[in-house]
Design a protein around this motif. Structure first.
Motif, PDB file in Angstrom:
ATOM      1  N   LEU A  28      17.729   4.871 123.836  1.00 16.39           N
ATOM      2  CA  LEU A  28      18.734   5.322 122.868  1.00 16.39           C
ATOM      3  C   LEU A  28      18.393   4.774 121.488  1.00 16.39           C
ATOM      4  O   LEU A  28      17.916   3.641 121.371  1.00 16.39           O
ATOM      5  N   PRO A  29      18.644   5.550 120.432  1.00 13.57           N
ATOM      6  CA  PRO A  29      18.315   5.086 119.070  1.00 13.57           C
ATOM      7  C   PRO A  29      19.321   4.043 118.596  1.00 13.57           C
ATOM      8  O   PRO A  29      20.407   3.911 119.168  1.00 13.57           O
ATOM      9  N   ALA A  30      18.967   3.310 117.547  1.00 10.21           N
ATOM     10  CA  ALA A  30      19.911   2.358 116.957  1.00 10.21           C
ATOM     11  C   ALA A  30      21.042   3.144 116.283  1.00 10.21           C
ATOM     12  O   ALA A  30      20.877   4.323 115.958  1.00 10.21           O
ATOM     13  N   GLY A  31      22.191   2.479 116.129  1.00 12.25           N
ATOM     14  CA  GLY A  31      23.334   3.141 115.493  1.00 12.25           C
ATOM     15  C   GLY A  31      24.261   3.776 116.503  1.00 12.25           C
ATOM     16  O   GLY A  31      24.174   3.488 117.702  1.00 12.25           O
ATOM     17  N   PRO A  32      25.148   4.677 116.037  1.00  7.73           N
ATOM     18  CA  PRO A  32      26.136   5.281 116.935  1.00  7.73           C
ATOM     19  C   PRO A  32      25.492   6.187 117.987  1.00  7.73           C
ATOM     20  O   PRO A  32      24.571   6.935 117.683  1.00  7.73           O
ATOM     21  N   VAL A  33      25.993   6.078 119.234  1.00  5.28           N
ATOM     22  CA  VAL A  33      25.465   6.864 120.357  1.00  5.28           C
ATOM     23  C   VAL A  33      26.657   7.565 121.018  1.00  5.28           C
ATOM     24  O   VAL A  33      27.731   6.977 121.142  1.00  5.28           O
ATOM     25  N   TYR A  76      30.896   2.682 139.881  1.00  2.49           N
ATOM     26  CA  TYR A  76      31.259   3.637 138.833  1.00  2.49           C
ATOM     27  C   TYR A  76      30.747   3.247 137.449  1.00  2.49           C
ATOM     28  O   TYR A  76      31.091   3.891 136.461  1.00  2.49           O
ATOM     29  N   VAL A  77      29.954   2.167 137.361  1.00  2.00           N
ATOM     30  CA  VAL A  77      29.534   1.729 136.028  1.00  2.00           C
ATOM     31  C   VAL A  77      28.665   2.819 135.387  1.00  2.00           C
ATOM     32  O   VAL A  77      27.767   3.378 136.012  1.00  2.00           O
ATOM     33  N   PRO A  78      28.975   3.196 134.135  1.00  2.00           N
ATOM     34  CA  PRO A  78      28.208   4.280 133.503  1.00  2.00           C
ATOM     35  C   PRO A  78      26.829   3.805 133.036  1.00  2.00           C
ATOM     36  O   PRO A  78      26.587   2.599 132.933  1.00  2.00           O
ATOM     37  N   HIS A  79      25.926   4.743 132.727  1.00  2.00           N
ATOM     38  CA  HIS A  79      24.639   4.393 132.136  1.00  2.00           C
ATOM     39  C   HIS A  79      24.894   3.876 130.728  1.00  2.00           C
ATOM     40  O   HIS A  79      25.559   4.549 129.947  1.00  2.00           O
ATOM     41  N   LEU A  80      24.378   2.675 130.435  1.00  3.54           N
ATOM     42  CA  LEU A  80      24.650   2.076 129.137  1.00  3.54           C
ATOM     43  C   LEU A  80      23.407   2.029 128.244  1.00  3.54           C
ATOM     44  O   LEU A  80      23.455   2.354 127.066  1.00  3.54           O
ATOM     45  N   GLN A  81      22.282   1.611 128.836  1.00  6.53           N
ATOM     46  CA  GLN A  81      21.100   1.304 128.019  1.00  6.53           C
ATOM     47  C   GLN A  81      20.186   2.499 127.767  1.00  6.53           C
ATOM     48  O   GLN A  81      19.376   2.478 126.843  1.00  6.53           O
ATOM     49  N   HIS A  82      20.305   3.527 128.652  1.00  5.65           N
ATOM     50  CA  HIS A  82      19.449   4.713 128.497  1.00  5.65           C
ATOM     51  C   HIS A  82      20.310   5.969 128.585  1.00  5.65           C
ATOM     52  O   HIS A  82      21.447   5.903 129.045  1.00  5.65           O
ATOM     53  N   CYS A  83      19.745   7.083 128.168  1.00  8.34           N
ATOM     54  CA  CYS A  83      20.483   8.346 128.243  1.00  8.34           C
ATOM     55  C   CYS A  83      20.775   8.681 129.711  1.00  8.34           C
ATOM     56  O   CYS A  83      19.870   8.660 130.561  1.00  8.34           O
ATOM     57  N   ALA A  84      22.041   8.983 130.009  1.00  8.04           N
ATOM     58  CA  ALA A  84      22.435   9.269 131.389  1.00  8.04           C
ATOM     59  C   ALA A  84      21.812  10.563 131.904  1.00  8.04           C
ATOM     60  O   ALA A  84      21.661  10.745 133.112  1.00  8.04           O
ATOM     61  N   ALA A  85      21.432  11.458 130.993  1.00 11.01           N
ATOM     62  CA  ALA A  85      20.895  12.751 131.420  1.00 11.01           C
ATOM     63  C   ALA A  85      19.369  12.741 131.560  1.00 11.01           C
ATOM     64  O   ALA A  85      18.824  13.228 132.547  1.00 11.01           O
ATOM     65  N   CYS A  86      18.644  12.145 130.556  1.00 20.29           N
ATOM     66  CA  CYS A  86      17.176  12.240 130.577  1.00 20.29           C
ATOM     67  C   CYS A  86      16.495  10.871 130.667  1.00 20.29           C
ATOM     68  O   CYS A  86      15.275  10.796 130.689  1.00 20.29           O
ATOM     69  N   ASP A  87      17.269   9.787 130.699  1.00 16.81           N
ATOM     70  CA  ASP A  87      16.760   8.420 130.833  1.00 16.81           C
ATOM     71  C   ASP A  87      15.970   7.940 129.614  1.00 16.81           C
ATOM     72  O   ASP A  87      15.281   6.915 129.672  1.00 16.81           O
ATOM     73  N   ALA A  88      16.069   8.680 128.501  1.00 20.00           N
ATOM     74  CA  ALA A  88      15.338   8.284 127.291  1.00 20.00           C
ATOM     75  C   ALA A  88      15.979   7.053 126.664  1.00 20.00           C
ATOM     76  O   ALA A  88      17.172   6.798 126.851  1.00 20.00           O
TER      77      ALA A  88
END
Lengths: 253, 200
Positions: free
Chosen positions: A162-167, A148-160
């Protein structure tokens, strides 16, 4: 009937009738097992304190074909982890760990890694007491082991990336989301660095709890992310979590 | 076969609701009652009804009583400055049987249980804290069971009560009197060694 023998950790017990107990344990090879300990409360010679919650035992049991409940014959105490019972917050967190493990791993299949993780978690609390780090590490690793571990390092929808700062983060959408996929409507915002730290924690050995020093921001955001993910996957709120909340409220008042 | 005697089966059904009583024992007890005289059966029925009609929980300590406050709470020979906290009325009776405690009591009617979701407000803990006025009580002896739940309760009470400057103590762990070391479980021996005392 075949006599089974295995190391086991007591997750929970319920008194049954005048002198018996129904006990739930986690074993490395048979996963979560639930069984009947006859006269467990009456005869101190047979089980003694071995079936107390958090105890690690060498368990002997038999099982009738087709029966869900096993019958415990003997339990040799390996460790009672008495240190867990000297501080209320530690005891409550140990209870939470046992309940969460029991809920996420409710099948009688091999659970060697889960057993190793819970053993290390309880041993750590026994010596060091409760901490946000220990809770976060256990939750993250249990989610990983249960798939059940969520996607952390990349966007869960498009795999892009992630930018620095709040996500934005959504447990319902399985993890972190980039601006384009999240649409700026996420209720939970987590710093990119927190997500990176959680990702790196997943690369560390499962039974390694010592030496983690997380910043207050990482602890706060990490725990919020875990809470959101667990709320989404668990069938109902955990009783031990309500207990911890009640303790916090009592302390505040 | 006994189904044709409704009054008998009704009694058996009621008796099986008792803890530790299965249908065989219930049937034996029903046959025993059948052999009793009407006066004896009425005395038993009367005793059960009396128990339900006249007993209640003491409004001070929550022990079972027929008069409120109970006999222990109104006994002027007892030490008002010493309070013993127990989980159940049966535990209170166990402490009383020892003849070693002459203070007052408070019955919690259970113990905190993180895994069962039993919190402080599910027990008589708010009533206990209300009772503890600073300056009136010197010591609270926590005599909860030596289980995870009993320990959780003791830790919680210690945290809440010590804030008001009242001394909180816990019953000692140890080897039961008259028992042989060989037959005592490892955890008890471990605690007894940790709590060893110098022989004076």
């Amino acid at each position: 009937m075949k006599l089974n023998v295995s190391p086991a950790i007591v997750l929970h017990h319920t008194n049954y009738g005048e002198a018996d107990r129904i006990v739930t344990l986690l074993t490395p090879d048979n996963g979560r097992i639930k069984g009947f300990a006859r006269n467990a409360r009456k005869s101190r010679k047979r089980f003694g304190a071995a079936l107390e919650t958090f105890a690690e035992v060498q368990l002997h049991w038999t099982q009738r074909p087709g029966s869900g409940l096993v019958t415990f014959q003997e339990a040799e105490l390996v460790s009672l982890r008495a240190g867990l019972r000297t501080d209320l917050d530690t005891l409550a967190l140990a209870g939470y760990g046992c309940e969460l493990t029991g809920v996420l791993f409710d099948e009688t299949v091999g659970a060697a890694e889960t057993f190793s993780l819970l053993k290390a978690f309880l041993d750590h609390l026994d010596v060091n007491g409760a901490s946000d780090e220990a809770r976060l590490l256990l939750e993250l690793r249990l989610l990983s082991l249960s798939g059940y571990v969520p996607h952390l390092q990349h966007c869960a929808a498009c795999d892009a990336d992630l930018p620095a700062g709040p996500v934005g983060f959504s447990a319902a959408r399985n993890g972190s989301l980039c601006e384009a996929c999240g649409g700026g409507r996420m209720t939970l915002q987590v710093d990119r660095m927190t997500l990176g730290t959680l990702g790196r924690i997943l690369q560390t050995p499962l039974n390694h709890f010592e030496g983690f020093r997380l910043s207050p921001l990482t602890r706060r955001e990490g725990l919020a992310l875990m809470a959101e993910t667990l709320r989404h996957h668990l069938p109902s709120p955990l009783k031990s979590q309500s207990f911890m909340t009640a303790l916090d409220s009592a302390d505040e008042s | 076969m006994l189904d044709s005697i409704p009054s008998f089966t009704r009694l058996v059904t009621e008796l099986t609701k008792f803890p530790g009583i299965g249908s065989k024992t219930a049937t034996r007890l029903a046959f025993f009652l059948l052999r009793q005289t009407s006066a004896e059966a009425e005395a038993l029925a009367g005793a059960i009804l009396d128990l339900k009609r006249h007993t209640r929980f003491c409004s001070v300590c929550y022990h079972i009583t027929e008069s409120d406050p109970c006999q222990i709470c109104t006994d002027s020979a007892r030490d008002d400055r010493l309070l013993c906290v127990v989980e159940t009325p049966q535990d209170l009776l166990a402490v009383e049987r020892s003849h070693s405690f002459r203070g007052r009591y408070h019955v919690l009617h259970g113990a905190l249980s993180p895994l069962d979701g039993i919190g402080p407000n599910d027990l008589k803990i708010p009533e206990l804290l209300q009772r503890l006025q600073p300056g009136e009580i010197d010591e609270v002896l926590v005599a909860t069971n030596f289980t995870v739940e009993g320990d959780a309760t003791a830790l919680y009470l210690a945290r809440q009560i010590q804030q008001s400057g009242i001394r909180v103590t816990r019953l000692a762990y140890g080897i039961p009197m008259g028992s042989e070391l060989e037959y005592v479980d490892e955890a008890t021996v471990n605690r007894a060694i940790e709590g060893r005392r110098k022989i004076d």
